[in-house]
Enzyme design. Structure first.
Site, PDB file in Angstrom:
ATOM      1  CG  HIS A  22      -1.924  -1.005   1.356  1.00 10.23           C
ATOM      2  ND1 HIS A  22      -2.076  -1.813   2.463  1.00 10.23           N
ATOM      3  CD2 HIS A  22      -2.899  -1.381   0.489  1.00 10.23           C
ATOM      4  CE1 HIS A  22      -3.095  -2.625   2.272  1.00 10.23           C
ATOM      5  NE2 HIS A  22      -3.608  -2.410   1.086  1.00 10.23           N
ATOM      6  CE  LYS A  46     -10.584  -9.009  -2.972  1.00 11.19           C
ATOM      7  NZ  LYS A  46      -9.138  -8.878  -3.111  1.00 11.19           N
ATOM      8  NE  ARG A 101      -2.626  -7.047  -4.404  1.00  8.84           N
ATOM      9  CZ  ARG A 101      -3.355  -7.642  -3.488  1.00  8.84           C
ATOM     10  NH1 ARG A 101      -2.799  -8.058  -2.385  1.00  8.84           N
ATOM     11  NH2 ARG A 101      -4.649  -7.824  -3.673  1.00  8.84           N
ATOM     12  CB  SER A 139      -4.315  -6.459   4.888  1.00  5.76           C
ATOM     13  OG  SER A 139      -3.956  -5.238   4.314  1.00  5.76           O
TER      14      SER A 139
HETATM   15  N1  COA Z   1      -0.556  -3.872  -1.709  1.00  9.60           N
HETATM   16  C1  COA Z   1      -0.893  -4.740  -0.764  1.00  9.60           C
HETATM   17  N2  COA Z   1      -2.143  -5.217  -0.615  1.00  9.60           N
HETATM   18  C2  COA Z   1      -3.067  -4.769  -1.470  1.00  9.60           C
HETATM   19  C3  COA Z   1      -2.789  -3.860  -2.473  1.00  9.60           C
HETATM   20  C4  COA Z   1      -1.459  -3.398  -2.581  1.00  9.60           C
HETATM   21  N3  COA Z   1      -1.094  -2.540  -3.512  1.00  9.60           N
HETATM   22  N4  COA Z   1      -3.915  -3.624  -3.157  1.00  9.60           N
HETATM   23  C5  COA Z   1      -4.871  -4.358  -2.593  1.00  9.60           C
HETATM   24  N5  COA Z   1      -4.365  -5.064  -1.571  1.00  9.60           N
HETATM   25  C6  COA Z   1      -5.069  -6.051  -0.747  1.00  9.60           C
HETATM   26  C7  COA Z   1      -5.374  -5.617   0.644  1.00  9.60           C
HETATM   27  O1  COA Z   1      -4.258  -5.886   1.492  1.00  9.60           O
HETATM   28  C8  COA Z   1      -6.533  -6.530   0.966  1.00  9.60           C
HETATM   29  O2  COA Z   1      -6.009  -7.798   1.252  1.00  9.60           O
HETATM   30  P1  COA Z   1      -6.786  -8.915   2.067  1.00  9.60           P
HETATM   31  O3  COA Z   1      -8.170  -9.002   1.512  1.00  9.60           O
HETATM   32  O4  COA Z   1      -5.961 -10.112   1.823  1.00  9.60           O
HETATM   33  O5  COA Z   1      -6.745  -8.469   3.495  1.00  9.60           O
HETATM   34  C9  COA Z   1      -7.285  -6.650  -0.360  1.00  9.60           C
HETATM   35  O6  COA Z   1      -6.333  -6.326  -1.350  1.00  9.60           O
HETATM   36  C10 COA Z   1      -8.472  -5.760  -0.464  1.00  9.60           C
HETATM   37  O7  COA Z   1      -8.068  -4.462  -0.209  1.00  9.60           O
HETATM   38  P2  COA Z   1      -9.016  -3.367   0.404  1.00  9.60           P
HETATM   39  O8  COA Z   1      -8.204  -2.317   0.989  1.00  9.60           O
HETATM   40  O9  COA Z   1     -10.043  -4.016   1.271  1.00  9.60           O
HETATM   41  O10 COA Z   1      -9.577  -2.717  -0.886  1.00  9.60           O
HETATM   42  P3  COA Z   1     -10.696  -3.102  -1.878  1.00  9.60           P
HETATM   43  O11 COA Z   1     -10.054  -3.157  -3.200  1.00  9.60           O
HETATM   44  O12 COA Z   1     -11.515  -4.266  -1.451  1.00  9.60           O
HETATM   45  O13 COA Z   1     -11.595  -1.778  -1.835  1.00  9.60           O
HETATM   46  C11 COA Z   1     -12.701   0.099  -0.975  1.00  9.60           C
HETATM   47  C12 COA Z   1     -11.912  -1.135  -0.654  1.00  9.60           C
HETATM   48  C13 COA Z   1     -12.869   0.860   0.294  1.00  9.60           C
HETATM   49  C14 COA Z   1     -11.954   0.956  -1.960  1.00  9.60           C
HETATM   50  C15 COA Z   1     -14.045  -0.310  -1.620  1.00  9.60           C
HETATM   51  O14 COA Z   1     -14.623  -1.338  -0.880  1.00  9.60           O
HETATM   52  C16 COA Z   1     -14.992   0.850  -1.673  1.00  9.60           C
HETATM   53  O15 COA Z   1     -14.945   1.638  -2.583  1.00  9.60           O
HETATM   54  N6  COA Z   1     -15.872   0.939  -0.667  1.00  9.60           N
HETATM   55  C17 COA Z   1     -16.814   2.024  -0.516  1.00  9.60           C
HETATM   56  C18 COA Z   1     -18.226   1.609  -0.899  1.00  9.60           C
HETATM   57  C19 COA Z   1     -18.431   1.784  -2.363  1.00  9.60           C
HETATM   58  O16 COA Z   1     -18.270   2.842  -2.924  1.00  9.60           O
HETATM   59  N7  COA Z   1     -18.808   0.688  -2.997  1.00  9.60           N
HETATM   60  C20 COA Z   1     -18.985   0.643  -4.419  1.00  9.60           C
HETATM   61  C21 COA Z   1     -17.659   0.405  -5.085  1.00  9.60           C
HETATM   62  S1  COA Z   1     -17.960  -0.103  -6.718  1.00  9.60           S
END
Ligand code: COA
Length: 169
Positions: A22, A46, A101, A139
């Protein structure tokens, strides 16, 4: 459709906890854009489960890591709940930056980017390719290793490694 220059982007995530992967994405977003808001989601979507760390703890770990990296100018960490597109609108951000990734990230990210585009056509979705060094960092992997007493210093910033040791002690 607007052709306004995008100077402010949001890097969103759950950051449960923030990893070096991140941090790499945040550093690179800041290298490209003068203003970056790191948006910490209240809960994870997720997997539909709760987070290991509270919102306050996740925000605190991120702020500490950025401070330790000397990355404070033009960057802020803000908690949020609700829709990401609304958060971006409220904060006047023109784009969302996320890291890719592996190919496995692509479909999920494409779905989110598509949905965000439907809801906010002017909001740009910008992707940076993760540094191969952090390609397999997540994470949940960090939490799993830390919970079993393993060393996570090579996966997370120093302040986060310290916090993990205390959390799982
Ligand atoms: N490096 C390390 N880990 C990464 C990474 C990176 N560059 N990019 C993603 N990850 C991993 C995270 O560690 C996490 O891992 P885990 O599931 O093994 O613990 C996983 O990817 C998911 O990451 P997260 O931070 O939960 O992001 P997400 O891609 O699921 O999105 C939000 C989270 C908040 C951006 C998304 O849920 C959101 O927009 N929520 C708001 C509600 C909304 O608008 N919904 C409609 C969206 S279409």
């Amino acid at each position: 459709m607007t052709s306004e220059l995008c100077t402010h982007v949001v890097v969103p995530g759950t950051f449960d906890p923030v990893t070096l992967g991140h941090m790499d994405v945040i550093h690179r977003a800041r290298k490209i854009f003068p203003q970056v808001t790191v948006a910490v989601a209240e809960s994870r979507r997720k997997h539909g489960t709760g987070t290991e760390f509270t919102l306050e703890e996740r925000v605190d770990m991120l702020r500490g890591a950025l401070q330790d990296d000397g990355l404070t100018e033009g960057i802020e960490v803000v908690p949020f709940s609700g829709l990401l597109v609304e958060f971006c609108k409220e904060h006047g951000a023109g784009g969302v930056v996320k890291g890719l990734r592996a190919t496995t990230d692509f479909e999920y990210e494409l779905q989110q980017a598509d949905l965000n585009t439907y809801m906010a056509p002017d909001l740009e979705s910008i992707f940076v390719m993760s540094n191969p060094k952090y390609g397999y960092v997540s994470s949940s992997i960090v939490r799993e290793i830390a919970a079993m007493g393993g060393d996570v210093d090579f996966l997370v910033p120093p302040n986060v490694a310290k916090r993990l040791r205390a959390h799982y002690a």
